[in-house]
Motif scaffolding. Sequence first.
Motif, mmCIF file in Angstrom:
data_model
loop_
_atom_site.group_PDB
_atom_site.id
_atom_site.type_symbol
_atom_site.label_atom_id
_atom_site.label_comp_id
_atom_site.label_asym_id
_atom_site.label_seq_id
_atom_site.Cartn_x
_atom_site.Cartn_y
_atom_site.Cartn_z
ATOM 1 N N MET A 1 26.309 13.545 23.807
ATOM 2 C CA MET A 1 25.620 14.813 23.987
ATOM 3 C C MET A 1 26.330 15.885 23.173
ATOM 4 O O MET A 1 27.556 15.970 23.181
ATOM 5 C CB MET A 1 25.576 15.195 25.470
ATOM 6 C CG MET A 1 24.868 16.504 25.757
ATOM 7 S SD MET A 1 24.703 16.877 27.511
ATOM 8 C CE MET A 1 23.491 15.643 27.986
ATOM 9 N N ILE A 5 25.135 21.781 24.130
ATOM 10 C CA ILE A 5 24.307 21.429 25.285
ATOM 11 C C ILE A 5 25.179 21.280 26.527
ATOM 12 O O ILE A 5 24.819 21.723 27.624
ATOM 13 C CB ILE A 5 23.515 20.135 25.010
ATOM 14 C CG1 ILE A 5 22.536 20.346 23.853
ATOM 15 C CG2 ILE A 5 22.756 19.685 26.261
ATOM 16 C CD1 ILE A 5 21.760 19.112 23.470
ATOM 17 N N ASN A 9 24.723 23.547 29.782
ATOM 18 C CA ASN A 9 24.509 22.890 31.078
ATOM 19 C C ASN A 9 25.497 23.394 32.117
ATOM 20 O O ASN A 9 25.137 23.664 33.273
ATOM 21 C CB ASN A 9 24.654 21.371 30.929
ATOM 22 C CG ASN A 9 23.486 20.720 30.212
ATOM 23 O OD1 ASN A 9 22.414 21.316 30.095
ATOM 24 N ND2 ASN A 9 23.682 19.514 29.725
ATOM 25 N N ARG A 84 16.859 17.594 34.482
ATOM 26 C CA ARG A 84 17.701 17.420 33.309
ATOM 27 C C ARG A 84 18.528 16.147 33.407
ATOM 28 O O ARG A 84 19.100 15.699 32.421
ATOM 29 C CB ARG A 84 18.613 18.634 33.115
ATOM 30 C CG ARG A 84 17.838 19.904 32.874
ATOM 31 C CD ARG A 84 18.746 21.102 32.680
ATOM 32 N NE ARG A 84 17.964 22.321 32.617
ATOM 33 C CZ ARG A 84 17.382 22.788 31.509
ATOM 34 N NH1 ARG A 84 17.543 22.134 30.370
ATOM 35 N NH2 ARG A 84 16.680 23.890 31.526
ATOM 36 N N ALA A 88 23.325 16.008 32.637
ATOM 37 C CA ALA A 88 23.265 17.469 32.548
ATOM 38 C C ALA A 88 23.781 18.136 33.811
ATOM 39 O O ALA A 88 24.363 19.222 33.750
ATOM 40 C CB ALA A 88 21.835 17.915 32.275
ATOM 41 N N SER A 160 21.976 10.042 27.859
ATOM 42 C CA SER A 160 20.962 10.812 28.577
ATOM 43 C C SER A 160 19.591 10.582 27.946
ATOM 44 O O SER A 160 19.335 11.016 26.820
ATOM 45 C CB SER A 160 21.306 12.305 28.551
ATOM 46 O OG SER A 160 20.237 13.059 29.074
ATOM 47 N N TYR A 162 16.808 11.878 29.095
ATOM 48 C CA TYR A 162 16.110 13.157 29.102
ATOM 49 C C TYR A 162 16.503 14.008 27.892
ATOM 50 O O TYR A 162 15.678 14.745 27.335
ATOM 51 C CB TYR A 162 16.393 13.914 30.387
ATOM 52 C CG TYR A 162 15.710 13.346 31.608
ATOM 53 C CD1 TYR A 162 14.892 12.230 31.537
ATOM 54 C CD2 TYR A 162 15.877 13.938 32.861
ATOM 55 C CE1 TYR A 162 14.271 11.693 32.644
ATOM 56 C CE2 TYR A 162 15.255 13.423 33.996
ATOM 57 C CZ TYR A 162 14.459 12.300 33.883
ATOM 58 O OH TYR A 162 13.836 11.792 34.998
ATOM 59 N N GLU A 163 17.754 13.919 27.477
ATOM 60 C CA GLU A 163 18.179 14.657 26.285
ATOM 61 C C GLU A 163 17.420 14.151 25.057
ATOM 62 O O GLU A 163 16.998 14.939 24.210
ATOM 63 C CB GLU A 163 19.683 14.508 26.062
ATOM 64 C CG GLU A 163 20.168 15.268 24.836
ATOM 65 C CD GLU A 163 21.606 14.945 24.464
ATOM 66 O OE1 GLU A 163 22.065 15.448 23.419
ATOM 67 O OE2 GLU A 163 22.275 14.193 25.197
ATOM 68 N N TYR A 164 17.243 12.829 24.961
ATOM 69 C CA TYR A 164 16.493 12.260 23.838
ATOM 70 C C TYR A 164 15.064 12.789 23.833
ATOM 71 O O TYR A 164 14.527 13.166 22.786
ATOM 72 C CB TYR A 164 16.493 10.734 23.939
ATOM 73 C CG TYR A 164 15.642 10.055 22.882
ATOM 74 C CD1 TYR A 164 16.073 9.970 21.561
ATOM 75 C CD2 TYR A 164 14.396 9.513 23.207
ATOM 76 C CE1 TYR A 164 15.297 9.364 20.591
ATOM 77 C CE2 TYR A 164 13.614 8.904 22.241
ATOM 78 C CZ TYR A 164 14.062 8.824 20.929
ATOM 79 O OH TYR A 164 13.285 8.233 19.972
ATOM 80 N N GLU A 166 13.891 15.606 25.119
ATOM 81 C CA GLU A 166 13.758 17.038 24.863
ATOM 82 C C GLU A 166 14.344 17.465 23.522
ATOM 83 O O GLU A 166 13.766 18.318 22.840
ATOM 84 C CB GLU A 166 14.403 17.820 26.004
ATOM 85 C CG GLU A 166 13.681 17.602 27.340
ATOM 86 C CD GLU A 166 14.141 18.553 28.419
ATOM 87 O OE1 GLU A 166 13.278 19.109 29.114
ATOM 88 O OE2 GLU A 166 15.366 18.736 28.572
ATOM 89 N N GLU A 167 15.486 16.886 23.144
ATOM 90 C CA GLU A 167 16.150 17.333 21.927
ATOM 91 C C GLU A 167 15.642 16.617 20.673
ATOM 92 O O GLU A 167 15.566 17.217 19.598
ATOM 93 C CB GLU A 167 17.667 17.126 22.061
ATOM 94 C CG GLU A 167 18.308 17.944 23.167
ATOM 95 C CD GLU A 167 18.155 19.428 22.952
ATOM 96 O OE1 GLU A 167 18.297 19.880 21.795
ATOM 97 O OE2 GLU A 167 17.887 20.153 23.930
#
Length: 238
Positions: A1, A5, A9, A84, A88, A160, A162-164, A166-167
């Motif tokens: 990450m 971020i 977080n 998140r 996160a 993560s 969710y990071e993939y 969203e980011e």
Amino acid sequence: MQKYILISNDIRNKILKGEYTANQQIPFEKDLCVYYDSSKMTVKKALDMLVTEGLIIKRRGSGTFVKDIGPDELERMSVANQFRGTTALNPDKEVKSTILNFSVIPCPENVQKKLNIDADSFVYDIYRARSIDGQPHVMEKMYMPIDLIPGLKKANVEGSIYEYLEEKLHLVIQSAHRTISVRKATAYEAEYLALQEGDPVAVADQIGYLDTGAAFEYSTSVHRYDEYSVEIVLTRDN
């Protein structure tokens, strides 16, 4: 990450938990650089994210302050923050994943109904055990449509997901329908959660939705009984 971020977080969590309160000035950027061992550009990028989210405001010549957010909006942000994910929500801790299964399969019939997708669709079949600072925390079984989430790799599942989303894919996670129940741990779950077979576990079944209304996830998370709690806010209409 990415570092910015992690910083955003951590500050976000402190605001939503009340460690930073409304109208309180947060540390200056130079102090945050020292605290997080980061460059000024990284800290600025983290703060800019929180400005965009409406959590903080920058006052020229004065510093950065927590925005005076109404209770309804703060509640909405607190709920959104849960989506998140484990990484996160624990930015100051080491979150690790043990991949038990990661494959692409024809969508099971019961999952088709949950995700509202066709019978000939394919999904990622993900099963992983997660620990926080070396302590077993949760086992997650997830199904995600590959048409909606292309290119998911093992490295993303280890980190993560969710990071993939969203980011990297620029998808916006909007809401989820979650059902909580309690049952006894199976022998397999007990092995990975450091429990005794038959110990109680909390089970969260969830369907996650994007801001487009599309269901992107159907998951079942099995939590240690001593590592899970649910906060529910009830309101009454006049």
